[in-house]
Motif scaffolding. Structure first.
Motif, PDB file in Angstrom:
ATOM      1  N   ILE A 168      -9.030   3.619   1.070  1.00 38.64           N
ATOM      2  CA  ILE A 168      -8.350   2.258   1.242  1.00 38.64           C
ATOM      3  C   ILE A 168      -8.697   1.163   0.185  1.00 38.64           C
ATOM      4  N   THR A 169      -8.428   0.574  -0.186  1.00 38.50           N
ATOM      5  CA  THR A 169      -8.799  -0.381  -0.974  1.00 38.50           C
ATOM      6  C   THR A 169      -8.083  -1.760  -0.888  1.00 38.50           C
ATOM      7  N   ALA A 170      -7.442  -1.909  -0.066  1.00 41.31           N
ATOM      8  CA  ALA A 170      -6.617  -2.795   0.001  1.00 41.31           C
ATOM      9  C   ALA A 170      -5.589  -2.748   1.557  1.00 41.31           C
ATOM     10  N   ILE A 171      -5.962  -4.004   2.386  1.00 38.00           N
ATOM     11  CA  ILE A 171      -5.538  -3.884   3.531  1.00 38.00           C
ATOM     12  C   ILE A 171      -4.157  -4.849   3.473  1.00 38.00           C
ATOM     13  N   GLU A 172      -2.643  -4.532   3.765  1.00 40.93           N
ATOM     14  CA  GLU A 172      -1.509  -5.500   4.429  1.00 40.93           C
ATOM     15  C   GLU A 172      -1.356  -5.747   5.350  1.00 40.93           C
ATOM     16  N   LEU A 173      -1.769  -7.110   5.992  1.00 39.08           N
ATOM     17  CA  LEU A 173      -1.460  -7.374   7.242  1.00 39.08           C
ATOM     18  C   LEU A 173      -0.117  -7.946   7.484  1.00 39.08           C
ATOM     19  N   ILE A 209     -12.068 -10.648   7.492  1.00 36.27           N
ATOM     20  CA  ILE A 209     -11.748 -10.636   5.374  1.00 36.27           C
ATOM     21  C   ILE A 209     -12.863 -10.323   5.379  1.00 36.27           C
ATOM     22  N   ASP A 210     -13.801 -11.335   5.777  1.00 36.64           N
ATOM     23  CA  ASP A 210     -15.362 -11.485   5.098  1.00 36.64           C
ATOM     24  C   ASP A 210     -15.540  -9.782   4.833  1.00 36.64           C
ATOM     25  N   ALA A 211     -15.759  -8.929   6.608  1.00 38.97           N
ATOM     26  CA  ALA A 211     -15.896  -8.111   7.070  1.00 38.97           C
ATOM     27  C   ALA A 211     -15.370  -7.081   5.609  1.00 38.97           C
ATOM     28  N   ALA A 212     -14.154  -6.897   5.467  1.00 38.06           N
ATOM     29  CA  ALA A 212     -13.212  -6.160   4.572  1.00 38.06           C
ATOM     30  C   ALA A 212     -14.233  -6.014   3.186  1.00 38.06           C
ATOM     31  N   HIS A 213     -14.049  -7.687   2.565  1.00 39.37           N
ATOM     32  CA  HIS A 213     -14.414  -7.747   1.572  1.00 39.37           C
ATOM     33  C   HIS A 213     -16.083  -7.202   1.453  1.00 39.37           C
ATOM     34  N   ALA A 214     -17.102  -7.170   2.063  1.00 48.54           N
ATOM     35  CA  ALA A 214     -18.185  -6.444   2.044  1.00 48.54           C
ATOM     36  C   ALA A 214     -17.895  -4.783   1.725  1.00 48.54           C
ATOM     37  N   ARG A 215     -17.089  -4.225   2.433  1.00 44.75           N
ATOM     38  CA  ARG A 215     -16.550  -2.929   1.782  1.00 44.75           C
ATOM     39  C   ARG A 215     -15.490  -2.415   0.860  1.00 44.75           C
ATOM     40  N   HIS A 216     -15.632  -3.794   0.142  1.00 42.23           N
ATOM     41  CA  HIS A 216     -14.563  -3.695  -1.651  1.00 42.23           C
ATOM     42  C   HIS A 216     -13.329  -3.669  -0.901  1.00 42.23           C
ATOM     43  N   ILE A 217     -12.805  -4.230  -0.199  1.00 45.00           N
ATOM     44  CA  ILE A 217     -11.439  -4.044   0.452  1.00 45.00           C
ATOM     45  C   ILE A 217     -10.613  -5.206   0.600  1.00 45.00           C
ATOM     46  N   MET A 218      -9.611  -5.475  -0.309  1.00 45.61           N
ATOM     47  CA  MET A 218      -8.873  -6.414  -0.436  1.00 45.61           C
ATOM     48  C   MET A 218      -7.907  -6.292   0.960  1.00 45.61           C
ATOM     49  N   VAL A 219      -8.030  -7.975   0.834  1.00 42.53           N
ATOM     50  CA  VAL A 219      -6.966  -8.581   2.638  1.00 42.53           C
ATOM     51  C   VAL A 219      -5.537  -8.976   1.792  1.00 42.53           C
ATOM     52  N   ILE A 220      -4.182  -8.190   2.033  1.00 37.37           N
ATOM     53  CA  ILE A 220      -2.704  -9.102   1.791  1.00 37.37           C
ATOM     54  C   ILE A 220      -2.304  -9.388   2.628  1.00 37.37           C
ATOM     55  N   LEU A 221      -1.927 -11.205   2.811  1.00 39.91           N
ATOM     56  CA  LEU A 221      -1.292 -10.918   4.098  1.00 39.91           C
ATOM     57  C   LEU A 221       0.029 -11.355   4.090  1.00 39.91           C
ATOM     58  N   ASP A 222       1.195 -10.476   5.363  1.00 45.87           N
ATOM     59  CA  ASP A 222       2.541 -10.966   4.703  1.00 45.87           C
ATOM     60  C   ASP A 222       2.920 -12.301   5.367  1.00 45.87           C
ATOM     61  N   VAL A 223       3.515 -12.623   4.539  1.00 45.52           N
ATOM     62  CA  VAL A 223       4.651 -14.335   5.360  1.00 45.52           C
ATOM     63  C   VAL A 223       5.615 -14.207   5.009  1.00 45.52           C
ATOM     64  N   VAL A 224       6.041 -15.235   6.353  1.00 49.87           N
ATOM     65  CA  VAL A 224       7.686 -14.902   5.409  1.00 49.87           C
ATOM     66  C   VAL A 224       8.000 -16.802   5.598  1.00 49.87           C
ATOM     67  N   TYR A 225       8.209 -16.937   4.989  1.00 44.88           N
ATOM     68  CA  TYR A 225       8.950 -18.255   3.939  1.00 44.88           C
ATOM     69  C   TYR A 225      10.472 -18.229   4.348  1.00 44.88           C
ATOM     70  N   ASN A 226      11.098 -17.399   4.379  1.00 48.43           N
ATOM     71  CA  ASN A 226      12.747 -17.971   4.557  1.00 48.43           C
ATOM     72  C   ASN A 226      13.505 -18.723   5.462  1.00 48.43           C
ATOM     73  N   HIS A 227      12.758 -18.138   6.593  1.00 50.34           N
ATOM     74  CA  HIS A 227      13.310 -18.819   7.998  1.00 50.34           C
ATOM     75  C   HIS A 227      12.054 -19.102   9.236  1.00 50.34           C
ATOM     76  N   PHE A 228      12.939 -19.991  10.375  1.00 52.89           N
ATOM     77  CA  PHE A 228      10.995 -19.744  11.264  1.00 52.89           C
ATOM     78  C   PHE A 228      12.488 -19.309  12.228  1.00 52.89           C
TER      79      PHE A 228
END
Length: 618
Positions: A168-173, A209-228
């Motif tokens: 794995i090279t990227a985590i999507e949280l 996130i820091d530990a993921a980067h140490a393993r050359h893994i990106m971290v991408i965050l899910d965000v919701v900007y359409n409603h509360f």
């Protein structure tokens, strides 16, 4: 609607700030609102409350302090009576106490006091990390609360070596913004800036996130900007313009991106994006249901957000990836330059790829009417990406974007969780069929994504869960049953009666991964299979994707459930997919070039049942 340029411009009350600490290991995103720790030790508090004549700062253990109202809706106070760790609320004119809408941390949930956080308290260890180019992405969708038994970021760190070994090279949280209660998928958050306290403190999120980067893994965050979410949003009490009735979403009132006061709303969203990318050093964002971010102004919020993120990416000389979940044809937002680098958004989720599931559930080779057409849709989704996406403004569908502009998957939180019992596909289809459709997805020139536990055929389900109370809890439960009753095929009343109760803590617990399954031979074999096929992707597929400026795929339907696809790359290399997703052999001819992966078996020019062949002409 007609956009009115004469609206009141409250943005002039503050500058748009993007500032990083001069020391690279101390990262701060300076915001024009909320609680900001100053160099001299004081804390500046600022809130936009145009519906309030006065606002006071209520620090725990102290008398409320009056805030200065500047006449434009802003209330501000800088004081030496607060420091990092201080807990506070804002006291409205009628005596109501509310949390900070841009709180960095809510130790007592959405309705509790906010805590002053000094982002300089975390010293990063990933100096020199610049992310990874998009063509290298192999995504892993992860829900923190169910990834481990503890359900925290601290416990998740201990599993990062597993992901690195897997390839794995990227985590999507899945969303981590503060939500009501102790359990939630995360898409009903109400305080966008606060990391949810059920998962740990902000420092623990950064350490992950820091530990993921140490393993050359990106971290991408899910965000919701359409409603509360439906609980814990106090903003309309003092800032009614945060939402609008002019636009609708299926989940609640739409955020106001194009009416009066929308400049503040836009900054609220854009600073949130920059906050995650800068202060938490995230490598990208995935915008949930971005088609519901409705904006009739001359400059769409998606365009402004992307421009601001581009500025940050260029300033810091690092890769930052923006991903869209969108139900419309957004080819214009997925374009590449001549070198294949994204010039807009990096990719969108390819929901059309789920035609693979139709194959797995036996619908492509059943002989029923439309089976060949369904096969054609699958082939097109694999080769080109777009199939049934709605056309924008009636324009012709022109998917002139490379396959890397799409994210392919056979499982996501939605695909699993929107089944009555939240079963994974490994519980529903035979292993040889699952191997076949996974072999397509994982070597496809599109960007692959796994759902956590998929790599060992985890037995745990992933049903919908949340933590509401009273009438809202009952409304959510009934609404969930109504949603499930509309599935095709429709579940029986007996099945609906047995559906997991979203409000029950046991529903969350049932979804938590059982890591000791990896000690069992069958699950260990699945993990070995995933590791081997991803190694092939690293070695043979990813190098082909480095400079794709345009669409490069074609397809052919051999028979219902049988298809070919081919991609021609700028280097001249040709990648071939032959896929027989049937219980009977089909004739494809000999392999073209070197075989990269054979899943199933072949007999002369025939591919036997459920056989996938990938080959490469150099």
């Amino acid at each position: 609607m007609i956009f009115s340029p004469a609206r009141k411009d409250t943005r002039r009350a503050f500058p748009a700030l993007i500032a990083t600490s001069s020391q690279e290991n101390l990262r701060v995103h300076r915001m024009p609102f909320g609680a900001e720790t100053e160099e001299d030790g004081r804390v500046r508090f600022r809130i936009y409350a145009p519906a309030q004549s006065s606002v006071r700062l209520a620090l725990e253990g102290r008398e409320p302090l009056p805030m200065h109202a500047d006449g434009t809706g802003w209330h501000e106070l800088t004081t030496d009576q607060a420091k990092a760790g201080s807990r506070y609320r804002y006291l409205l004119a009628d005596g109501t106490q509310v949390p900070d809408p841009v709180s960095r941390y809510q130790p007592e949930d959405v309705s509790g006091a906010s805590e002053v956080i000094d982002p300089r308290s975390y010293a990063w260890n990933d100096k020199g990390w610049r992310g990874r180019p998009w063509n290298e992405a192999i995504l892993y969708e992860l829900h923190v609360g169910t990834f481990t038994k503890e359900g925290t970021f601290s416990s998740a760190v201990r599993k990062l070596d597993h992901l690195a070994v897997l390839g794995i090279t990227a985590i999507e949280l899945m969303c981590i913004a503060e939500f009501p209660g102790n359990r939630n998928w995360g898409y009903d958050g109400t305080l966008f800036y606060a990391t949810d306290s059920a998962y740990g403190r902000p420092e623990e999120v950064k350490a992950f996130i820091d530990a993921a980067h140490a393993r050359h893994i990106m971290v991408i965050l899910d965000v919701v900007y359409n409603h509360f979410g439906p609980e814990g949003n106090y903003m309309p009490q003092y800032f009614p313009g945060i939402v609008t009735d002019r636009h609708k979403t299926p989940w609640g009132q739409s955020l106001n991106f194009d009416g009066e006061h929308s400049d503040v709303v836009r900054d609220y969203v854009i600073h949130n994006a920059l906050y995650w990318l800068e202060e938490f050093h995230a490598d990208g964002l995935r915008l949930d249901a971005s088609h519901a971010m409705i904006d009739d102004s001359p400059r769409h919020i998606l365009d402004e957000l992307r421009e601001r993120v581009d500025a940050l990416s260029n300033a810091e000389n690092r890769y930052i990836h923006l991903i869209l979940e969108n139900e419309t044809n957004i080819a214009n937002k997925l374009q590449r330059d001549d070198q294949g680098k994204p010039t807009n958004y990096s990719a969108q989720w390819n929901h059309d790829i789920t035609h693979l599931l139709s194959a797995a559930f036996g619908n492509l080779c059943s002989g029923k009417d439309g089976a060949e057409e369904e096969t054609g849709k699958l082939a097109k989704a694999l080769a080109e990406g777009f199939v049934i996406a709605a056309q924008m403004q009636g324009a012709p569908l022109e998917p002139h974007v490379p396959p890397t502009a799409f994210i392919a998957f056979i499982q996501t939180h939605d695909l699993i969780g929107n089944r009555v019992f939240g079963e994974r596909i490994s519980a529903l289809v035979p292993p040889h069929q699952l191997h076949a459709i996974a072999a397509i997805c994982l070597l496809l020139p599109q960007i692959p994504m796994l759902f956590m536990g998929e790599e060992w055929a985890a037995t745990t389900p992933f049903p919908f869960f949340c933590d509401y109370h009273g009438d809202l809890a009952e409304a959510v439960r009934k609404g969930r049953c109504d949603q499930l009753s509309k599935l095709d095929p429709a579940p029986s009343q007996e099945e609906l009666a047995r559906a997991p109760n979203p409000q029950d803590d046991a529903t969350l617990r049932s979804a938590q991964l059982l890591w000791d399954e990896l000690d069992q031979p069958a699950h260990a074999a699945w993990f070995d299979w995933y590791k081997r096929i991803l190694a092939v992707r690293h070695e043979s597929i990813i190098p082909l994707l480095a400079s794709l400026p345009d669409a490069c795929g074609t397809y052919e339907v051999i028979a219902p459930g049988a298809l070919k696809a081919r991609w021609i790359f700028p280097s001249g290399a040709k990648l071939h997919l032959n896929a027989n997703l049937c219980d009977r052999p089909n004739t494809f001819g000999p392999a073209t070039g070197r075989t990269l992966w054979l899943e199933g078996s072949e007999d002369n020019d025939n591919l036997n049942s459920w056989t996938i062949r990938w080959s490469l002409e150099a």
